[in-house]
Write an enzyme that holds these catalytic residues in place. Structure first.
Site, short mmCIF file in Angstrom:
data_model
loop_
_atom_site.label_atom_id
_atom_site.label_comp_id
_atom_site.label_asym_id
_atom_site.label_seq_id
_atom_site.Cartn_x
_atom_site.Cartn_y
_atom_site.Cartn_z
N PHE C 148 0.81 -1.24 0.00
CA PHE C 148 0.00 0.00 0.00
C PHE C 148 0.83 1.27 0.00
O PHE C 148 0.34 2.33 -0.36
CB PHE C 148 -0.93 0.01 1.23
CG PHE C 148 -0.21 0.35 2.52
CD1 PHE C 148 0.00 1.69 2.89
CD2 PHE C 148 0.28 -0.65 3.35
CE1 PHE C 148 0.68 2.00 4.07
CE2 PHE C 148 0.97 -0.34 4.51
CZ PHE C 148 1.17 0.98 4.88
N LYS C 172 -1.04 -7.76 -8.85
CA LYS C 172 -2.02 -7.69 -7.79
C LYS C 172 -1.59 -6.58 -6.82
O LYS C 172 -0.73 -6.79 -5.97
CB LYS C 172 -2.14 -9.03 -7.04
CG LYS C 172 -3.43 -9.08 -6.20
CD LYS C 172 -3.31 -9.81 -4.92
CE LYS C 172 -2.82 -9.00 -3.78
NZ LYS C 172 -3.52 -7.80 -3.36
N GLU C 175 -4.96 -4.19 -1.83
CA GLU C 175 -6.41 -3.95 -1.86
C GLU C 175 -6.78 -2.75 -1.02
O GLU C 175 -7.92 -2.29 -1.07
CB GLU C 175 -7.19 -5.21 -1.43
CG GLU C 175 -7.02 -5.59 0.04
CD GLU C 175 -5.82 -6.51 0.28
OE1 GLU C 175 -4.79 -6.38 -0.43
OE2 GLU C 175 -5.91 -7.36 1.18
N SER C 225 5.89 -6.85 3.88
CA SER C 225 6.55 -7.03 5.17
C SER C 225 7.41 -8.30 5.16
O SER C 225 7.19 -9.19 4.33
CB SER C 225 5.51 -7.14 6.28
OG SER C 225 4.82 -8.37 6.14
N CYS C 280 9.88 2.00 3.22
CA CYS C 280 10.87 1.00 3.64
C CYS C 280 12.26 1.60 3.67
O CYS C 280 13.19 0.99 4.17
CB CYS C 280 10.81 -0.24 2.76
SG CYS C 280 11.28 0.08 1.09
N GLU C 382 9.86 -2.78 13.14
CA GLU C 382 9.66 -1.71 12.17
C GLU C 382 8.35 -1.01 12.52
O GLU C 382 7.29 -1.62 12.46
CB GLU C 382 9.58 -2.32 10.76
CG GLU C 382 9.39 -1.27 9.68
CD GLU C 382 9.41 -1.86 8.28
OE1 GLU C 382 8.97 -3.01 8.11
OE2 GLU C 382 9.85 -1.16 7.36
#
Lengths: 496, 496, 496, 496
Positions: C148, C172, C175, C225, C280, C382
């Site tokens: 995301f 993909k 969502e 992740s 990240c 994190e």
């Protein structure tokens, strides 16, 4: 008294149109003589190299590389002999000659990579069902003309790669000290190189001009002084040969106020006086930034220079030896005098230096001249002797303008701890080889050697990756296999 | 009647020392005039290019590439205008001009890759705690001198890459048809190129010589005939500039007995007569192997050539148009006559060919001459017209000897289905660009263009990867960061 | 309220097995819903991608590149729309979304270089009359699964290069914010991509697992992740697919005593709090060297953090926006609390920060926590929120040990002026992407992105040169054309 | 009867948890025994390799390369001993063992190129005053697990490059014939490799699993059968190691109607029966195109196969020797029987072949089976014995479909003179290594070795350029030196 001839088509050839004397500069006496090639010897060499080309060109690169690998072993094995030959005819101390040979060997090693370096680029489907690729094909007969100051190394910049690329080669070393090159070339023969692939011709200007005129010679590599480099470059080009000609230098070291001054002065000692300053990468001008930096540097050098030992190549404890000849000694001494006459401060005068051993050789000691300015002859000329000039500036910008104004652009370096200064300097300085805290930034063999401006004539640098491109010509092949079921009509438009 | 000036420092400049007429070769009439640069215009351009260099050199490659990418879009958008300009001043039919533009665009695309192409090589631990890397830095002001036969494409071989590499550029297009080059250059300005980075000077020999003499010009790219290429190469080198100068050609196509003869003859029609043969990659000699092959090929060509349509650029159905000028028409006709006089078989004579439209232009039709031999003038000279010679051989070996004996070595091709023949030919033929069943083996933009022997003077080919090396000079940086706790002694030996 | 479907075989597909809500995190309300693919939609996509592969694979790289180039133009043209879509579904302020898109465009640009990047290596005479070359052939159908936090950029790390290499692709996206990726994918279709070459499937874990299981999928690129990255990597490998899976990070910035502290603190503000720390490559730990440096840095940050503006994406003057969801907000707040509970100094607490606009969104302000130690949960995890930890060390060596002990190794940086410190750090730090005075050392598109240790699973990094190798498989061809006159005997020994 | 131990930290280690017997397959008797490592020996090796890493990693690549170069000399010098060791424990005839060693040496040579191969990419001005470059840093401890069929060569595919890249290594050779690998590894030590950089562990599954589990091992290279390759690949990945695992093969040779059938049958004899077919690149299926071609090929083979000499490694006149073990002999014989049972034509049955010398070894003679079809077990399985199947097709298309349907994709070749057939085949065949008239297209050392489909697990191929990438991890450094006069504000947007 010995006599040096040629090596042609795998054989020693001991004839010549005339001869010339070889001196031992450490004692200032004639050591031997070298036979100078005339038409006959040159024709033999050209014929041998031409004849050997077709088979050598077709030999797989990996097999050519293996001969180079064996050659490397032999040069290592015989390095003591080579050191002796260099010492006697050049005057280089053995620790220095050892370094020279090591750098030469590095270039042989790099030539061993040709199976990798000769890879062409392959484009599948460059067009519809059309593939395109490039091949790097050898040129034919290549000639190399090399200087006295690195009698072993500079030839090894040239022929290992030229030959590994599939060319045959004619080397004309300096007639002042031809023995090391001749000896080394014979080792390559011993390593299995077919006859005629490498030939050594000793000679003078006649030999050079003959090579430059002959149509069988396709390319020329030269290292020497700028006026000759320029002339050779133009002659070679006019005769349809490719050429790379490396000339003179005047290399500046900038010392920044944040540098470790003791480290910098140590580095400058070696870079300025090593090999008596007869290196195209020698540092001959220290450019100080700020008064304090200048005072500290000069004061440090004043302490260290008097401790240097100058003398014969036979004593490894000497720091450096003689210059190459009586005539060159005189030139160096005159340039020192001119600096004094022009108003510079002759802080340490190396003329009539005490010599560690017999003083009949061509010796000049480490010389330090402060307050030099850009209009002095001693600054404008390449001295090629153990003379370090100090030119004082007030800023990095000013120091770089000094460098930019000099016609040569071979090497340079900066002493600093500061990342920004290092990056600004290396980005903008108009010099081809740049050291950051490295006083002699001679590129390793996997990179290429080349100065800018009047220091190199040609598009491609010496040795390393550029040498692969220089010693080959590109062939581009575009291939399409017609389908047996296809009938095509004429196409008048330009293919796109 | 229009007037064409210059484009300097982002502005149109409509002055000149004198002027010259531009013809429309399709009708043989004056179409406009071009102003020829004198000292004033040249100085403006040199000054503009020099001034623009420092900022442009410091612009990130990715930003330079983006302007090229926008330029590409604009050239695509305005291609109809460019086709019209080429057609009017060169006579090229629109399908052919379209192909030319497509190839030019390809070269702009390739210049967009500079963030990749300018990458240097980085060697960590080249020595103990020493790192070495190379940078490819721009040269400064570069000049390009381009011929009439590809008024849009050849300039695009040069300046997109030169500029993307960080150089500034002065283009001098052919004064015979300068409009397309001028129009396209302005599109690059529109795409966001800073002022002065690209300048177009129209001129004659005076302009060329001025560029070759001026110290601010660091490199010259030239495409034209061999005598001029050679002269420009030598002048540029004598004046300390790097130079690549592409000259003439005589391209042979070998037709092997196993080839599909109908495909080969179709391919030859386009390759020999397309653009009236005014291409340095045109096939001008068909070399047949074996009598049967020769008979079949000639018989096939005899059927097809009479059906070709010759005429004005305005009709897209024409196969090809006029040659460039009345003088050139005369030269082509004389060479045809010489072949007949020398005893060759003039099977189809294109002189006085029927023209599809007004016949006042400089037309010559597709000409087929059989039984040509290597001693004929028509074989030795580059005709640069729609003339196909047939030279009959009995073996591949013999055919290749014919090619080897010719002074040019630009392009060549072979028609065969046989892998062995193709490999033997492409390996051993002394020609720089080789087609296997590809009649016009012009390398795609990601490869480089370059002939051998008298077809190219210089070490590096045009466009593609070689152009990156040509338009940059290598800087090698050797870096070592002194440890703050370390004090080092002087080193007099050569670093190894 | 809008509904988001899929893009399959060049068409919008608005069906789904189920659906999921899309939130606008700036106001904390549902904005739309996304249809989640079931077996039917996945089969459609897999079928489309498989069917499109053979023709796309055979399309010339230069033609594939041109579609990418056109795509780049369209993404630029429609960037305002994309910024709006990102803002609404992610909460990113427009100046930040603009940066994201620019980085995405860079990756499209790099994919345009495929005619260069796909070149194989060609070895003439690898053996006697034997040539060898490599081709980089596409894999087939490739899948990408993206997170995301960069809804536009991360997909553009993947499919432009995968597709330019000749593969077909199923994307993909997350969502949580699928709209930008879907919109952009349709632009590529508009740019001329054939149907089925790129397909976008929205879905949840079912879709992911289906892609990982299906034999038609040959490779998977994932960013997310670490636990999921690891799991996906293992599943993909077990199912015979190649995979690169990028996971989490904890990026340290070392601040050296010689650094310009104001510059460093400014850099840290942006690197720690930009995009609410949901990057990240965000810096989440400042490691200070020496007490004075720590005090100065903290004091500088204490002044600046309170001036940051937090609020809705609709106001470009905001420095950063909300985090992605209510659940994530809660997690960030808990980790802040844990730091305080563990004894760290919570100098600025971003919980309940004042919001520039409606406060119903998922906001947390810039948080500064000093005296953090390596055993605290807030250090080990994190956080992925606008939280900057300060960990105090006494030496560079100690600081580097801290970094070495952390399981992640994505990015890091050092602030210093000292060349030696920079080189020692960059050489020895166990992290894949290193900045020297660059707080977010995200490699440009012509280099590759990849962390070390638990931050990346796979041999090859994302985008850049490594992506070319990842999205292709190597084919090595060894070719020899038998001479028609040669008869060879059997050879039983291994060829050497 | 001799005993073979381990080589750890520069010393022979002659302990073991247990031991295993080594057979001389030429006579079918036990020749010696090998000690199998337990926890103690493994820990010693892991500890030694870990401890040696930091210093080795910091050693300049050129110095690492020089040790490899000396190693190459020693392997050449001791090749007779190695041939003897291979012969005794594997049964390979000396001409074949010599070929194996030559290929191993090639890989050592290629590892010597690391100064070139480890060069990173350097981007000046990747951003405004920002430079970016990549370094290829070693991984740490690497393990290699190698098969019985090339006891000298396959280890040399791995550790020379791994070590030259700066890694340390633990080799576990096949326990069936460990002597050659152990002997060669000691030569590298003799060449000057520091202790602990290369360690050899003999062992069984326990050793393999220990290496796969230990966190100190960062990467694993494996060559063996497909089921084990797959399992090792998955275990290594699950444990966070990179892995390349090469498995089995079933290599097809297509014989086209235009091929020179005598040449093709000669080539097939060597490729199918050399080394008793125990090569992963052996041709095991001849696929004929057209009936006439099939008849001619079979008829030619029927004449030649009975003349092959099978026997002990001690006689160089033998064409091939025994298979590796009694168990493997039985498996090969069963697969021959199954072909006959399945209805194929067993034209020549190598079971109970006459042996040139003592027949107690594990011999099976050259076997020819015609009319094989794709559903037979003998076709589906890798036989790894001297058995050539003939599968008859009617077109190239059909032949390629056969190959596409097989799960393996290691090597393949085509015999033809036709350029189109060769290009179509090599483009579309789903196999990683393709020969055109080259029956065993093992890539030379400057290219990489790797099959497709079930023949290789991993992204990167073995040896050659891919191995450099496999044995290193990429670090990307982005550097900016702050100007001392510059104060910068925070930037919250993503850098673009």
């Amino acid at each position: 008294m010995y006599q040096i001839g040629h090596f042609i088509d795998g054989e020693s050839v001991n004839t010549g149109e005339s001869s010339s004397q070889i001196y031992n500069p450490s004692i200032g006496e004639v050591a031997g003589q070298v036979l100078l090639a005339g038409e006959k010897e040159l024709e033999l060499a050209l014929e041998a190299a031409s004849k050997a080309f077709p088979a050598w060109r077709n030999t797989e690169p990996v097999k050519r590389a293996r001969i180079m690998s064996k050659f490397k072993e032999l040069v290592e094995l015989h390095s003591a002999t080579i050191i002796e030959l260099i010492g006697k005819e050049h005057g280089k101390i053995s620790h220095d000659a050892k370094g020279e040979i090591a750098r030469g060997i590095e270039n042989i090693e790099y030539a061993c990579y040709v199976p990798e370096l000769l890879k062409g680029e392959y484009s599948k489907n460059a067009g519809p069902s059309i593939d395109t690729w490039t091949e790097l094909q050898p040129l034919g007969v290549v000639a190399g003309i090399t200087p006295f100051n690195f009698p072993a190394m500079v030839p090894l910049w040239m022929y290992p790669m030229a030959i590994a690329c599939g060319n045959t080669f004619i080397l004309k070393p300096s007639e002042k000290n031809p023995s090391a090159a001749l000896f080394i070339a014979q080792l390559l023969s011993e390593a299995g190189l077919p006859k005629g692939v490498l030939n050594v011709i000793n000679g003078d200007q006649y030999a050079v001009e003959s090579l430059l005129k002959d149509d069988r010679v396709k390319a020329v590599s030269f290292v020497g002084s700028t006026p000759i480099a320029k002339s050779i470059y133009q002659q070679a080009n006019a005769n349809g040969k490719r050429c790379q000609a490396l000339g003179g230098a005047k290399n500046h070291a900038i010392v920044m106020p944040d540098a470790d001054i003791e480290n910098a002065s140590n580095a400058l000692l070696g870079a300025a006086f090593g090999s008596s300053g007869e290196r195209c990468m020698a540092i001959s001008v220290a450019v100080t930034v700020g008064d304090e930096c200048a005072e500290q540097l000069v004061s440090s050098l004043l302490k260290k220079i008097p401790q240097l030992k100058v003398g014969s190549f036979e004593h490894d404890s000497n720091d450096f030896g003689p210059v190459i000849s009586a005539a060159h000694l005189q030139k160096v001494e005159q340039l020192i005098q001119s600096a004094a006459d022009d108003g510079a401060s002759l802080l340490i005068d190396g003329r009539n230096t005490p010599v560690n051993g017999p003083s009949s050789g061509y010796y000049v000691g480490g010389t330090l001249i402060d307050h030099v300015s850009a209009d002095m002859l001693s600054y404008q000329e390449e001295i090629f002797g153990p003379v370090l000039l100090v030119l004082r500036c007030q800023s990095l910008e000013q120091a770089m303008q000094v460098i930019a104004a000099h016609p040569y652009g071979n090497g340079t370096c900066i002493f600093t701890r500061d990342g920004e200064a290092a990056r600004y300097f290396s980005d903008h300085v108009e010099v081809g080889m740049v050291g950051i805290n490295v006083p002699l930034p001679v590129p390793v063999a996997s990179h290429s050697f080349g100065g800018w401006k009047q220091s190199l004539f040609g598009d491609l640098n010496a040795y390393g990756p550029d040498a692969v491109r220089f010693y080959t010509r590109k062939k581009t092949i575009t291939q399409r296999w017609p389908s047996s079921s296809l009938r095509e009509s004429a196409q008048f438009a330009f293919p796109s």
